[in-house]
Scaffold this motif. Structure first.
Motif, mmCIF file in Angstrom:
data_model
loop_
_atom_site.group_PDB
_atom_site.id
_atom_site.type_symbol
_atom_site.label_atom_id
_atom_site.label_comp_id
_atom_site.label_asym_id
_atom_site.label_seq_id
_atom_site.Cartn_x
_atom_site.Cartn_y
_atom_site.Cartn_z
ATOM 1 N N TRP A 550 7.676 9.194 7.240
ATOM 2 C CA TRP A 550 7.301 10.540 7.699
ATOM 3 C C TRP A 550 7.757 11.653 6.744
ATOM 4 O O TRP A 550 7.841 12.810 7.135
ATOM 5 C CB TRP A 550 7.863 10.824 9.101
ATOM 6 C CG TRP A 550 7.741 9.676 10.036
ATOM 7 C CD1 TRP A 550 6.577 9.118 10.506
ATOM 8 C CD2 TRP A 550 8.797 8.912 10.631
ATOM 9 N NE1 TRP A 550 6.854 8.074 11.344
ATOM 10 C CE2 TRP A 550 8.203 7.918 11.458
ATOM 11 C CE3 TRP A 550 10.194 8.985 10.577
ATOM 12 C CZ2 TRP A 550 8.946 7.009 12.191
ATOM 13 C CZ3 TRP A 550 10.944 8.071 11.306
ATOM 14 C CH2 TRP A 550 10.325 7.096 12.094
ATOM 15 N N LYS A 551 8.014 11.333 5.491
ATOM 16 C CA LYS A 551 8.577 12.320 4.565
ATOM 17 C C LYS A 551 8.099 12.017 3.152
ATOM 18 O O LYS A 551 7.533 10.952 2.893
ATOM 19 C CB LYS A 551 10.105 12.274 4.640
ATOM 20 C CG LYS A 551 10.717 10.927 4.288
ATOM 21 C CD LYS A 551 12.228 10.944 4.479
ATOM 22 C CE LYS A 551 12.848 9.594 4.172
ATOM 23 N NZ LYS A 551 14.307 9.595 4.358
ATOM 24 N N PRO A 552 8.333 12.932 2.207
ATOM 25 C CA PRO A 552 7.897 12.681 0.833
ATOM 26 C C PRO A 552 8.553 11.434 0.252
ATOM 27 O O PRO A 552 9.695 11.099 0.588
ATOM 28 C CB PRO A 552 8.371 13.937 0.082
ATOM 29 C CG PRO A 552 8.570 14.980 1.124
ATOM 30 C CD PRO A 552 8.980 14.251 2.364
ATOM 31 N N THR A 553 7.805 10.749 -0.606
ATOM 32 C CA THR A 553 8.311 9.557 -1.271
ATOM 33 C C THR A 553 8.329 9.795 -2.782
ATOM 34 O O THR A 553 7.873 10.828 -3.273
ATOM 35 C CB THR A 553 7.430 8.336 -0.961
ATOM 36 O OG1 THR A 553 6.136 8.511 -1.577
ATOM 37 C CG2 THR A 553 7.254 8.154 0.546
ATOM 38 N N GLN A 554 8.839 8.812 -3.507
ATOM 39 C CA GLN A 554 8.889 8.930 -4.961
ATOM 40 C C GLN A 554 7.493 8.936 -5.586
ATOM 41 O O GLN A 554 7.336 9.352 -6.735
ATOM 42 C CB GLN A 554 9.720 7.783 -5.544
ATOM 43 C CG GLN A 554 11.206 7.877 -5.264
ATOM 44 C CD GLN A 554 11.894 8.948 -6.099
ATOM 45 O OE1 GLN A 554 11.363 9.440 -7.093
ATOM 46 N NE2 GLN A 554 13.097 9.325 -5.679
#
Length: 600
Positions: A550-554
């Motif tokens: 549910w959040k930004p990833t690499q």
């Protein structure tokens, strides 16, 4: 006398916190926190899902984010009275940032902040069209070129993905993809949901026939449309499927059933994905700016490689492919595994007249459904909670307000009570040879779920069959190999079998990223799920939030969404707001982007 009511204590600290943050006085803000403090932020300050632990982590975040976020207006929510007990004062508050409105929860110890939750409620200027902003629907007046609602929906469905490109593509049309799609629809973000099954809800309909929700109805509402008051406490799988299909239709989601995703590639220069899907036999190229994998938090089925699988003459199925018990009356079945699916499948096979053996290779946490409802969930998700004024939103926020670092401390007493209440039940299971555990630190089901997503069964009746021997049990030993007609264990035991069911769980969601995008991207992102608690199947280092969820990833513009119905409902709000902010071009300075530590 001085007024030292809980509300006054909350007001005093919120006023000081708001003044310090608005003035950019980080030292003054830090001095309001205890040494062992926790600040959990869901998007508002970090454009991330991030928990800061201790004053120095909070200081670092504020030094990075405060100037851009511009928080203000910290005021106690007058509709939610503050409370006090056990030396802890609790309250609710509202606040704003430069771009959003937020809502939060605060706990004080000795007048200082112990835990702080800040969550994004809505983006300024991009509020959902509800309440006073709800759409008119019918267009009054006169217009010879007027199109009906039906004509507009048909035009949208025919154009999106062809002459018009979606901003978001969601791969996976189960409850997670549907809940997120509904949020994005309300925010006006053009979205297509890709699902290999024909109809919404088929991912439930096509599972074994005894499958039902083990979580109670109050825990499982979808966004915007709660279940009716006469909905059953535990929903059967086909009823879940019908609800999801109805929900998809009335929420006007662009849902592409009978569609498989063949590949996805990200163009860094253009800032967009090229996603190739096959829709009803035709290849379609989609070019979204954001790609969400909502393929289920459990990821890909994990089928162990066992010597002799190629010569076994019976059937072999992973639990996710098990069709149900009807074809196996009078057959000998070995179910490898001892968690939720294994128990459900074993019980249904026994009812159908099969000779079924459960092979338990490692210990399992068991909790009786009624005990879980009464002691574990009753204060937040139950008819009793509803009668006392508890809403789904408030229950979700209370649960979210407990930082993962200390959540087990709240769970251990709950499971101590359950273990005492059901002592005879647990004794009978152990007498039958079943290997029990309550988690590495005795914290029970929820922590096991959050840390590893496996290792437990919510008992809805199968344990009685294990206790009385109706379901045969072989525990504490693994499989050596298969013969043409048996499962042979490492202690030499042979279990004759016409069917072997591998109730052996799932791999990480980034396995789907490896298949659809590349192994390089999957490794760049790292493992999904788990907290880094350094407990069984949740290796460190400590993350403090669910890895990559549910959040930004690499990987820029790649997101993961999944979990149970509760998580799909709650966290879809924060993922949808992150996507909407990017859709309208807001600055989203991400703080604390997670580093990958585990590749699978």
């Amino acid at each position: 006398m001085l007024d030292v009511s809980p509300a006054t204590k909350i007001d005093t600290v919120l006023s000081k916190l708001g003044t310090a943050l608005e003035a950019g006085d980080i030292d003054a803000a830090i001095n309001l926190f205890q040494a062992d403090c926790h600040w959990r932020d869901l998007v508002t300050f970090t454009w991330n899902l991030k928990t800061l632990e201790g004053r120095e982590e909070i200081r670092d975040m504020l030094q990075s984010q405060l100037a851009a976020i511009k928080p203000s207006g910290f005021v106690q929510d007058g509709k939610e009275p503050a409370s006090e007990g056990g030396g802890v004062t609790e309250g609710w508050f509202e606040f704003e940032t430069a771009t959003a409105r937020g809502y939060g929860h605060i706990r004080l110890k000795d007048g200082l902040i112990w835990t702080l939750l800040t969550t994004m409620s809505e983006l300024k200027g991009h509020e959902e069209p509800r309440g006073m902003r709800r759409p008119m629907g019918a267009e009054h007046g006169h217009d010879r070129n007027r199109r009906t609602w039906k004509e507009k929906r048909e035009a949208e469905a025919s154009e999106l993905g062809y002459s018009e490109q979606p901003y978001v593509v969601i791969i996976g049309g189960g409850q997670g993809g549907i809940a997120l799609g509904a949020r994005l629809r309300q925010l006006g973000v053009p979205t297509i949901i890709i699902e290999k099954n024909e109809r919404p809800g088929d991912s439930w309909r096509k599972r074994y026939k005894s499958l039902c929700l083990h979580d109670p109805v109050w825990y499982d509402h979808l966004p915007y449309i709660p279940f009716p008051e006469n909905w059953p406490v535990f929903t059967p799988k086909d009823k879940v499927g019908d609800w999801l299909e109805m929900y998809t239709k009335v929420m006007e989601l662009n849902y592409w059933g009978s569609t498989t995703c063949k590949s996805a590639q990200y163009d860094e220069a253009k800032g967009e994905w090229t996603v190739v899907v096959n829709r009803a036999g035709e290849d379609v190229v989609l070019r979204p700016k954001q790609l969400v994998l909502a393929t289920g938090m459990s990821g890909k089925p994990n089928v162990p490689k066992i010597q002799g699988q190629d010569i076994f003459k019976g059937e072999q199925q992973h639990s996710s492919q098990h069709p149900g018990p009807d074809a196996y009356a009078d057959k000998k079945v070995v179910v490898i595994g001892s968690n939720n699916s294994a128990h459900d499948i074993c019980a249904a096979l026994w009812e159908a007249g099969a000779d079924v053996t459960m092979l338990q290779r490692s210990s399992t946490h068991i909790v009786k459904s009624d005990s879980l409802m009464e002691i574990g969930l009753g204060d937040l998700y139950s008819e009793r909670a509803v009668a006392s004024g508890m809403t789904t939103r408030k229950a979700d926020l209370i649960f979210a307000s407990l930082p993962y670092r200390i959540m087990h401390e709240f769970q251990i007493p709950i499971y101590d009570r359950i273990r005492e209440k059901d002592a005879d039940f647990y004794a009978a299971l152990e007498k039958a040879g079943f290997m029990l555990d309550f988690g590495d630190d005795e914290s029970g089901l929820f922590m096991k779920y959050l840390r590893r997503g496996s290792g437990y069964y919510i008992d809805v009746g199968a344990c009685d069959l294990v206790i009385d021997g109706s379901i045969k049990l072989k525990s504490g030993v693994d499989v050596s190999h298969l013969t043409e007609n048996a499962v042979v264990l490492k202690d030499g035991t042979e279990l004759p079998a016409d069917l072997v069911v591998y109730a052996t769980g799932y791999g990480s969601m980034n396995g789907w990223a490896a298949d659809l995008i590349s192994r390089e991207v999957a490794d760049k992102v790292g493992k999904c799920w788990g907290l880094g608690s350094n407990t069984t199947k949740d290796p460190g280092p400590w993350e403090g939030e669910q890895r990559n969820m549910w959040k930004p990833t690499q990987q820029q513009a790649l997101w993961f969404h999944g979990g149970n119905l509760h998580q799909s409902r709650h966290y879809s709000q924060y993922l949808s707001l992150q996507l909407k902010a990017r859709h309208v071009g807001l600055e989203t300075p991400v703080y604390g982007l997670q580093k990958p530590h585990h590749l699978a």
